[in-house]
Design a protein around this motif. Structure first.
Motif, PDB file in Angstrom:
ATOM      1  N   THR A   1       0.735  -0.961   0.032  1.00 52.47           N
ATOM      2  CA  THR A   1      -0.235  -0.111  -0.036  1.00 52.47           C
ATOM      3  C   THR A   1       0.804   1.354   0.063  1.00 52.47           C
ATOM      4  O   THR A   1       2.189   0.948   0.150  1.00 52.47           O
ATOM      5  CB  THR A   1      -1.026  -0.404   1.369  1.00 52.47           C
ATOM      6  OG1 THR A   1      -0.194  -0.241   2.122  1.00 52.47           O
ATOM      7  CG2 THR A   1      -2.167  -0.895   1.043  1.00 52.47           C
ATOM      8  N   ALA A   2       0.559   2.323  -0.446  1.00 55.81           N
ATOM      9  CA  ALA A   2       1.101   3.959  -0.606  1.00 55.81           C
ATOM     10  C   ALA A   2       1.395   3.496   0.787  1.00 55.81           C
ATOM     11  O   ALA A   2       0.773   4.188   2.336  1.00 55.81           O
ATOM     12  CB  ALA A   2       0.391   4.819  -0.928  1.00 55.81           C
ATOM     13  N   GLY A   3       3.142   4.269   0.787  1.00 54.93           N
ATOM     14  CA  GLY A   3       3.579   5.339   2.160  1.00 54.93           C
ATOM     15  C   GLY A   3       3.444   5.916   2.563  1.00 54.93           C
ATOM     16  O   GLY A   3       2.108   7.356   1.637  1.00 54.93           O
ATOM     17  N   VAL A   4       3.523   6.836   3.572  1.00 53.52           N
ATOM     18  CA  VAL A   4       3.040   8.065   4.278  1.00 53.52           C
ATOM     19  C   VAL A   4       4.064   8.758   4.458  1.00 53.52           C
ATOM     20  O   VAL A   4       5.487   8.500   4.681  1.00 53.52           O
ATOM     21  CB  VAL A   4       2.554   8.161   5.912  1.00 53.52           C
ATOM     22  CG1 VAL A   4       1.756   9.172   6.257  1.00 53.52           C
ATOM     23  CG2 VAL A   4       1.404   6.800   6.050  1.00 53.52           C
ATOM     24  N   ARG A   5       4.094   9.976   4.278  1.00 55.51           N
ATOM     25  CA  ARG A   5       4.912  11.143   4.325  1.00 55.51           C
ATOM     26  C   ARG A   5       5.357  11.735   5.700  1.00 55.51           C
ATOM     27  O   ARG A   5       4.314  12.059   5.645  1.00 55.51           O
ATOM     28  CB  ARG A   5       5.294  11.772   2.843  1.00 55.51           C
ATOM     29  CG  ARG A   5       6.786  12.378   2.992  1.00 55.51           C
ATOM     30  CD  ARG A   5       6.693  13.429   2.463  1.00 55.51           C
ATOM     31  NE  ARG A   5       6.883  12.504   0.944  1.00 55.51           N
ATOM     32  CZ  ARG A   5       7.956  12.457  -0.070  1.00 55.51           C
ATOM     33  NH1 ARG A   5       8.977  12.872   0.644  1.00 55.51           N
ATOM     34  NH2 ARG A   5       8.229  12.315  -1.370  1.00 55.51           N
ATOM     35  N   VAL A   6       6.017  11.521   6.133  1.00 54.11           N
ATOM     36  CA  VAL A   6       6.242  12.671   7.869  1.00 54.11           C
ATOM     37  C   VAL A   6       7.905  13.877   8.168  1.00 54.11           C
ATOM     38  O   VAL A   6       8.415  13.216   7.422  1.00 54.11           O
ATOM     39  CB  VAL A   6       6.263  11.003   8.978  1.00 54.11           C
ATOM     40  CG1 VAL A   6       5.933  10.540   9.044  1.00 54.11           C
ATOM     41  CG2 VAL A   6       8.377  10.460   8.193  1.00 54.11           C
ATOM     42  N   GLU A   7       7.630  14.211   8.467  1.00 51.54           N
ATOM     43  CA  GLU A   7       8.002  15.465   8.284  1.00 51.54           C
ATOM     44  C   GLU A   7       8.852  15.097   9.303  1.00 51.54           C
ATOM     45  O   GLU A   7      10.668  15.379   8.642  1.00 51.54           O
ATOM     46  CB  GLU A   7       7.455  16.628   9.331  1.00 51.54           C
ATOM     47  CG  GLU A   7       6.534  16.814   8.030  1.00 51.54           C
ATOM     48  CD  GLU A   7       6.563  17.511   6.886  1.00 51.54           C
ATOM     49  OE1 GLU A   7       7.314  18.060   6.578  1.00 51.54           O
ATOM     50  OE2 GLU A   7       5.772  17.708   5.585  1.00 51.54           O
ATOM     51  N   ASN A   8       9.338  14.815  10.906  1.00 46.48           N
ATOM     52  CA  ASN A   8      10.202  14.331  11.352  1.00 46.48           C
ATOM     53  C   ASN A   8      10.305  13.057  12.533  1.00 46.48           C
ATOM     54  O   ASN A   8       9.111  12.164  12.249  1.00 46.48           O
ATOM     55  CB  ASN A   8      10.354  15.223  12.393  1.00 46.48           C
ATOM     56  CG  ASN A   8       8.447  15.230  13.157  1.00 46.48           C
ATOM     57  OD1 ASN A   8       7.781  15.097  13.373  1.00 46.48           O
ATOM     58  ND2 ASN A   8       8.461  16.801  13.073  1.00 46.48           N
ATOM     59  N   ALA A   9      11.532  12.284  13.447  1.00 46.45           N
ATOM     60  CA  ALA A   9      11.681  12.147  13.795  1.00 46.45           C
ATOM     61  C   ALA A   9       9.883  11.492  15.380  1.00 46.45           C
ATOM     62  O   ALA A   9       9.815  10.262  14.991  1.00 46.45           O
ATOM     63  CB  ALA A   9      12.677  11.697  14.515  1.00 46.45           C
ATOM     64  N   GLU A  10       9.779  12.046  15.675  1.00 47.83           N
ATOM     65  CA  GLU A  10       8.343  12.224  16.354  1.00 47.83           C
ATOM     66  C   GLU A  10       7.534  12.038  15.669  1.00 47.83           C
ATOM     67  O   GLU A  10       6.359  10.628  15.990  1.00 47.83           O
ATOM     68  CB  GLU A  10       9.050  13.330  16.928  1.00 47.83           C
ATOM     69  CG  GLU A  10       8.841  14.345  17.809  1.00 47.83           C
ATOM     70  CD  GLU A  10      10.660  14.951  17.431  1.00 47.83           C
ATOM     71  OE1 GLU A  10       9.871  15.602  16.655  1.00 47.83           O
ATOM     72  OE2 GLU A  10      11.702  14.732  17.792  1.00 47.83           O
TER      73      GLU A  10
END
Ligand code: AMP
Length: 255
Positions: A234-243
């Motif tokens: 399934t498509a991935g999710v882009r995250v902004e930072n480690a938290e």
């Protein structure tokens, strides 16, 4: 020391660039009308055998392929790369569907004895079934020493020195002939067959034999229950930072 006769196993497989499709009835994968080639690790095995011959460390190279008539094309490729002659072990229909490492090992062991071979060179694995078993099983059947996952092969005084790619790094084993070596990716870079050599290969001899003539029982105890495509990612999710990454992983229960 020189090797008298090298037997190289060349398997005909679906070409590595083809997108594999499962048959609608889930009994296997679609092979009709699909481009086939020599298994890439077998190309490396052929190259190594031919180099040993060119260095005058081996006298004769025999390419063997087990399977339907089209396997003769795979053998021709080996002959164009420099093998001296070929043996096609005809296996068709239900027997071909059931042909796995154990059956091929029995065939290779029978040919090795019949042809008085003192080195068997195989690919470390075939890219269709990804078994990675034929070399080991053939060594067991013949009770010959084995050097699997070879990244270097050297012929020394009375021994064959094989450097192996193992999990922790490199291991060097020393084998007395007759022996079995399986080729890993870094062993060499296989040559392309040149047009003159492709023409020359047409004149080289391919002997055809049956498993009955070899006295080998190719019945298998394995039964394929169902063949399925791997689940689609399934498509991935882009995250902004480690938290955010940690929060996401918690959410899906990965940590
Ligand atoms: P596998 O154990 O199936 O991953 O295959 C390892 C190696 O065994 C291949 O790279 C070939 O050298 C040899 N081999 C396996 N199947 C065949 C076959 N049908 N004909 C000739 N050689 C084979």
């Amino acid at each position: 020391m020189t090797v008298t006769r090298i037997l190289v196993g060349v398997k005909r497989v679906i070409d590595y660039a083809v997108k594999i499709r499962v048959k609608p009835d889930r009994t296997g994968v679609v092979t009709d009308g699909v481009k086939h080639s020599m298994n890439p690790f077998c190309e490396i095995a052929v190259e190594e055998a031919v180099r040993l011959k060119e260095k005058k460390l081996a006298q004769e190279v025999i390419a063997v392929s087990c399977g339907p008539q089209q396997c003769q094309e795979t053998i021709r490729t080996a002959l164009a790369m420099g093998a001296d002659r070929g043996i096609h072990v005809a296996v068709t229909g239900k027997d071909y569907e059931a042909l796995g490492p154990l059956q091929v090992s029995k065939i290779l062991a029978a040919i090795a004895k019949q042809q008085k071979v003192d080195l068997i060179l195989l690919g470390k694995q075939a890219i269709d079934g990804d078994w990675n078993q034929t070399g080991q099983m053939t060594a067991a059947l013949l009770d010959w020493p084995q050097g699997t996952f070879a990244s270097e092969v050297k012929v020394e005084d009375k021994k064959l020195c094989v450097t192996r790619e193992v999990d922790g790094g490199l291991e060097t084993v020393s084998l007395t002939l007759p022996a079995i070596v399986t080729a890993d990716l870094r062993l060499n870079e296989p040559r392309y067959a040149t047009l003159p050599n492709i023409m020359k290969a047409k004149k080289k001899r391919i002997e055809q034999v049956t498993v009955e003539e070899l006295g080998v029982d190719v019945r298998s105890k394995l039964q394929t229950v169902s063949v399925e495509e791997p689940p689609h990612r399934t498509a991935g999710v882009r995250v902004e930072n480690a938290e955010q990454l940690v929060a996401q992983l918690r959410e899906i229960g990965r940590i």
